[in-house]
Design a protein around this motif. Sequence first.
Motif, PDB file in Angstrom:
ATOM      1  N   ILE A  75      11.947  10.092  -7.166  1.00 24.63           N
ATOM      2  CA  ILE A  75      11.132   9.658  -6.028  1.00 24.63           C
ATOM      3  C   ILE A  75      12.026   9.485  -4.817  1.00 24.63           C
ATOM      4  O   ILE A  75      13.213   9.176  -4.926  1.00 24.63           O
ATOM      5  N   PHE A  76      11.446   9.702  -3.641  1.00 29.75           N
ATOM      6  CA  PHE A  76      12.155   9.517  -2.381  1.00 29.75           C
ATOM      7  C   PHE A  76      11.455   8.417  -1.599  1.00 29.75           C
ATOM      8  O   PHE A  76      10.254   8.491  -1.335  1.00 29.75           O
ATOM      9  N   LEU A  77      12.198   7.395  -1.262  1.00 29.74           N
ATOM     10  CA  LEU A  77      11.644   6.249  -0.548  1.00 29.74           C
ATOM     11  C   LEU A  77      12.352   6.038   0.784  1.00 29.74           C
ATOM     12  O   LEU A  77      13.574   6.185   0.877  1.00 29.74           O
ATOM     13  N   ILE A  78      11.600   5.711   1.793  1.00 31.55           N
ATOM     14  CA  ILE A  78      12.157   5.233   3.058  1.00 31.55           C
ATOM     15  C   ILE A  78      11.610   3.830   3.266  1.00 31.55           C
ATOM     16  O   ILE A  78      10.400   3.615   3.280  1.00 31.55           O
ATOM     17  N   THR A  79      12.490   2.875   3.411  1.00 33.60           N
ATOM     18  CA  THR A  79      12.049   1.487   3.521  1.00 33.60           C
ATOM     19  C   THR A  79      13.016   0.717   4.408  1.00 33.60           C
ATOM     20  O   THR A  79      13.921   1.299   5.009  1.00 33.60           O
ATOM     21  N   ARG A  80      12.846  -0.582   4.497  1.00 31.69           N
ATOM     22  CA  ARG A  80      13.730  -1.412   5.315  1.00 31.69           C
ATOM     23  C   ARG A  80      14.423  -2.443   4.440  1.00 31.69           C
ATOM     24  O   ARG A  80      13.848  -2.966   3.494  1.00 31.69           O
TER      25      ARG A  80
ATOM     26  N   SER B 239      16.986   4.835   3.031  1.00 37.00           N
ATOM     27  CA  SER B 239      16.207   5.783   2.229  1.00 37.00           C
ATOM     28  C   SER B 239      17.043   6.207   1.035  1.00 37.00           C
ATOM     29  O   SER B 239      18.264   6.016   0.996  1.00 37.00           O
ATOM     30  N   GLY B 240      16.395   6.794   0.048  1.00 34.43           N
ATOM     31  CA  GLY B 240      17.139   7.237  -1.117  1.00 34.43           C
ATOM     32  C   GLY B 240      16.282   7.921  -2.148  1.00 34.43           C
ATOM     33  O   GLY B 240      15.052   7.789  -2.151  1.00 34.43           O
TER      34      GLY B 240
ATOM     35  N   TRP C 103      20.423   4.482   7.715  1.00 35.63           N
ATOM     36  CA  TRP C 103      20.148   5.205   8.946  1.00 35.63           C
ATOM     37  C   TRP C 103      20.938   4.667  10.132  1.00 35.63           C
ATOM     38  O   TRP C 103      21.313   5.426  11.030  1.00 35.63           O
ATOM     39  N   ASN C 104      21.204   3.377  10.180  1.00 37.67           N
ATOM     40  CA  ASN C 104      21.900   2.816  11.340  1.00 37.67           C
ATOM     41  C   ASN C 104      23.378   3.182  11.365  1.00 37.67           C
ATOM     42  O   ASN C 104      23.993   3.263  12.439  1.00 37.67           O
ATOM     43  N   THR C 105      23.984   3.418  10.185  1.00 39.66           N
ATOM     44  CA  THR C 105      25.407   3.766  10.125  1.00 39.66           C
ATOM     45  C   THR C 105      25.637   5.227   9.746  1.00 39.66           C
ATOM     46  O   THR C 105      26.773   5.708   9.788  1.00 39.66           O
ATOM     47  N   SER C 106      24.564   5.931   9.338  1.00 37.69           N
ATOM     48  CA  SER C 106      24.642   7.332   8.894  1.00 37.69           C
ATOM     49  C   SER C 106      25.561   7.496   7.686  1.00 37.69           C
ATOM     50  O   SER C 106      26.139   8.557   7.462  1.00 37.69           O
ATOM     51  N   LYS C 107      25.698   6.453   6.887  1.00 37.35           N
ATOM     52  CA  LYS C 107      26.508   6.517   5.682  1.00 37.35           C
ATOM     53  C   LYS C 107      25.628   6.889   4.490  1.00 37.35           C
ATOM     54  O   LYS C 107      24.527   6.363   4.342  1.00 37.35           O
ATOM     55  N   VAL C 108      26.129   7.780   3.674  1.00 37.97           N
ATOM     56  CA  VAL C 108      25.361   8.220   2.512  1.00 37.97           C
ATOM     57  C   VAL C 108      26.211   8.081   1.258  1.00 37.97           C
ATOM     58  O   VAL C 108      27.414   8.307   1.273  1.00 37.97           O
ATOM     59  N   ARG C 109      25.583   7.660   0.171  1.00 35.16           N
ATOM     60  CA  ARG C 109      26.235   7.584  -1.139  1.00 35.16           C
ATOM     61  C   ARG C 109      25.452   8.453  -2.115  1.00 35.16           C
ATOM     62  O   ARG C 109      24.220   8.432  -2.115  1.00 35.16           O
ATOM     63  N   LEU C 110      26.164   9.189  -2.953  1.00 36.47           N
ATOM     64  CA  LEU C 110      25.537  10.057  -3.943  1.00 36.47           C
ATOM     65  C   LEU C 110      26.078   9.705  -5.329  1.00 36.47           C
ATOM     66  O   LEU C 110      27.277   9.483  -5.492  1.00 36.47           O
ATOM     67  N   ASN C 111      25.189   9.651  -6.311  1.00 37.35           N
ATOM     68  CA  ASN C 111      25.579   9.319  -7.683  1.00 37.35           C
ATOM     69  C   ASN C 111      24.780  10.150  -8.673  1.00 37.35           C
ATOM     70  O   ASN C 111      23.612  10.458  -8.427  1.00 37.35           O
TER      71      ASN C 111
ATOM     72  N   HIS D 229       2.437  10.362  -1.129  1.00 38.86           N
ATOM     73  CA  HIS D 229       1.381   9.365  -1.206  1.00 38.86           C
ATOM     74  C   HIS D 229       1.656   8.257  -0.195  1.00 38.86           C
ATOM     75  O   HIS D 229       2.809   7.829  -0.021  1.00 38.86           O
ATOM     76  N   ASN D 230       0.598   7.832   0.467  1.00 38.83           N
ATOM     77  CA  ASN D 230       0.720   6.778   1.478  1.00 38.83           C
ATOM     78  C   ASN D 230       0.406   5.430   0.854  1.00 38.83           C
ATOM     79  O   ASN D 230      -0.442   5.311  -0.026  1.00 38.83           O
ATOM     80  N   SER D 231       1.090   4.413   1.353  1.00 39.33           N
ATOM     81  CA  SER D 231       0.943   3.080   0.798  1.00 39.33           C
ATOM     82  C   SER D 231       1.118   2.049   1.905  1.00 39.33           C
ATOM     83  O   SER D 231       1.967   2.207   2.776  1.00 39.33           O
ATOM     84  N   SER D 232       0.324   0.998   1.848  1.00 31.68           N
ATOM     85  CA  SER D 232       0.496  -0.089   2.810  1.00 31.68           C
ATOM     86  C   SER D 232       1.802  -0.833   2.566  1.00 31.68           C
ATOM     87  O   SER D 232       2.343  -1.474   3.473  1.00 31.68           O
ATOM     88  N   ILE D 233       2.326  -0.740   1.348  1.00 26.28           N
ATOM     89  CA  ILE D 233       3.572  -1.417   0.998  1.00 26.28           C
ATOM     90  C   ILE D 233       4.781  -0.523   1.252  1.00 26.28           C
ATOM     91  O   ILE D 233       5.790  -0.947   1.811  1.00 26.28           O
ATOM     92  N   TYR D 234       4.678   0.759   0.867  1.00 27.41           N
ATOM     93  CA  TYR D 234       5.828   1.659   0.911  1.00 27.41           C
ATOM     94  C   TYR D 234       5.772   2.693   2.022  1.00 27.41           C
ATOM     95  O   TYR D 234       6.751   3.431   2.213  1.00 27.41           O
ATOM     96  N   GLY D 235       4.680   2.789   2.743  1.00 32.05           N
ATOM     97  CA  GLY D 235       4.568   3.847   3.731  1.00 32.05           C
ATOM     98  C   GLY D 235       4.417   5.180   3.016  1.00 32.05           C
ATOM     99  O   GLY D 235       3.595   5.320   2.106  1.00 32.05           O
ATOM    100  N   HIS D 236       5.240   6.167   3.399  1.00 31.95           N
ATOM    101  CA  HIS D 236       5.198   7.475   2.747  1.00 31.95           C
ATOM    102  C   HIS D 236       6.211   7.507   1.608  1.00 31.95           C
ATOM    103  O   HIS D 236       7.377   7.182   1.787  1.00 31.95           O
ATOM    104  N   CYS D 237       5.761   7.919   0.451  1.00 28.56           N
ATOM    105  CA  CYS D 237       6.631   8.028  -0.723  1.00 28.56           C
ATOM    106  C   CYS D 237       6.438   9.413  -1.325  1.00 28.56           C
ATOM    107  O   CYS D 237       5.303   9.839  -1.558  1.00 28.56           O
ATOM    108  N   ILE D 238       7.539  10.128  -1.544  1.00 24.51           N
ATOM    109  CA  ILE D 238       7.472  11.486  -2.089  1.00 24.51           C
ATOM    110  C   ILE D 238       7.913  11.471  -3.555  1.00 24.51           C
ATOM    111  O   ILE D 238       8.946  10.911  -3.890  1.00 24.51           O
TER     112      ILE D 238
END
Length: 244
Positions: free
Chosen positions: A114-119, A127-128, A172-180, A225-234
Motif C-alpha cells: 500500500i502507498f500512503l500519504i499522511t502527516r 509518504s511510504g 517531503w519537507n526534507t526530501s529524504k527517502v529511506r528504502l528497506n 480509495h478515498n478516505s476521510s481518515i487517510y485521504g487517497h490510499c493506493i
Amino acid sequence: MTLKQFVSYKVMSLLQYNSYEQYVDHFISINDVRYLRNWKLSREFIQNACSKSCMGRLLSRQEYIDQRNNEEGIIKPLGISAVMLFGSSYKGNDRVLQQFAAREQLLLNKKTIIFLITRSSKGLEISGFIDLEQCFRESRFRNSEHYVDWPAIFEGKAKLTPHKHHLSYFEWNTSKVRLNDSDNFKVVQEGAHSLLMMHRGDHKMICVNPGCFCSFAKNATRSMHNSSIYGHCIFFDHVIRRSI
C-alpha cells in the motif's frame, strides 16, 4: 555466507517464512541468481554449501519444521491466534479501512503493497510503501519491534502511518527517502523505473511508479480509495501465480 546474512540468521524467527523454500531463499541474493542464471540451481547450491560447513548452518527441512513448531508452541500460551483477523468485526464506512479488512483474509495467499500519504505528529507530510501482509503478521505479537495496534486502527483510535522501517519512507519537507526490503518484497532501483518491488516468492517485478504502463506494472492490480481518515490510499495487489 556474508556476515550480514549470518547475523540475520541468528536473530530471525522462522515464523516469518511460510515454507522451507522461502526460508532457504533468505540466504540467496539477486547477484547469486544472476551469476548462476537459475533460481533452482542457486537454492541447491546454497543448501549443499551451507548444510555442513557454513557459519550458522542452514537448517534441514525437518529441522526447519521442528524449530518452527517449537516457536509456534511458545506463542500459543500467550493466547495469540494465528487465524485472528483484526478487521473481522469492522462495520464502519471508511473506504480505506474497509479495504484493509477485506484484504486481511486474502493476504493468506495474496501479497499487497500500500502507498500512503499522511502527516506526522508535527504536521509534516510523509509518504511510504508498506508491506501490508507483514504489517498484519508482525502485529500478532505485542512484543514485536514493529507492532501496530490494528484493533485501535479499526476502532478509529489510531492511524496507520509510514515509518522508516517500511519499504519506503519519504519526508517531503526534507526530501529524504529511506528504502528497506521486507519479508515479501525486495526494493530494486533500476533505471527509468526508479523504484521496483520484487516479490520474494515468485520473483515477479512490480512497478509502483504512478502513470507507468511498462510490463512490470501488469504484475500488480492498482486501485485507489478515498478516505476521510487517510485521504487517497493506493493498493498494489500482487497475486502469487506460481510456487518455486
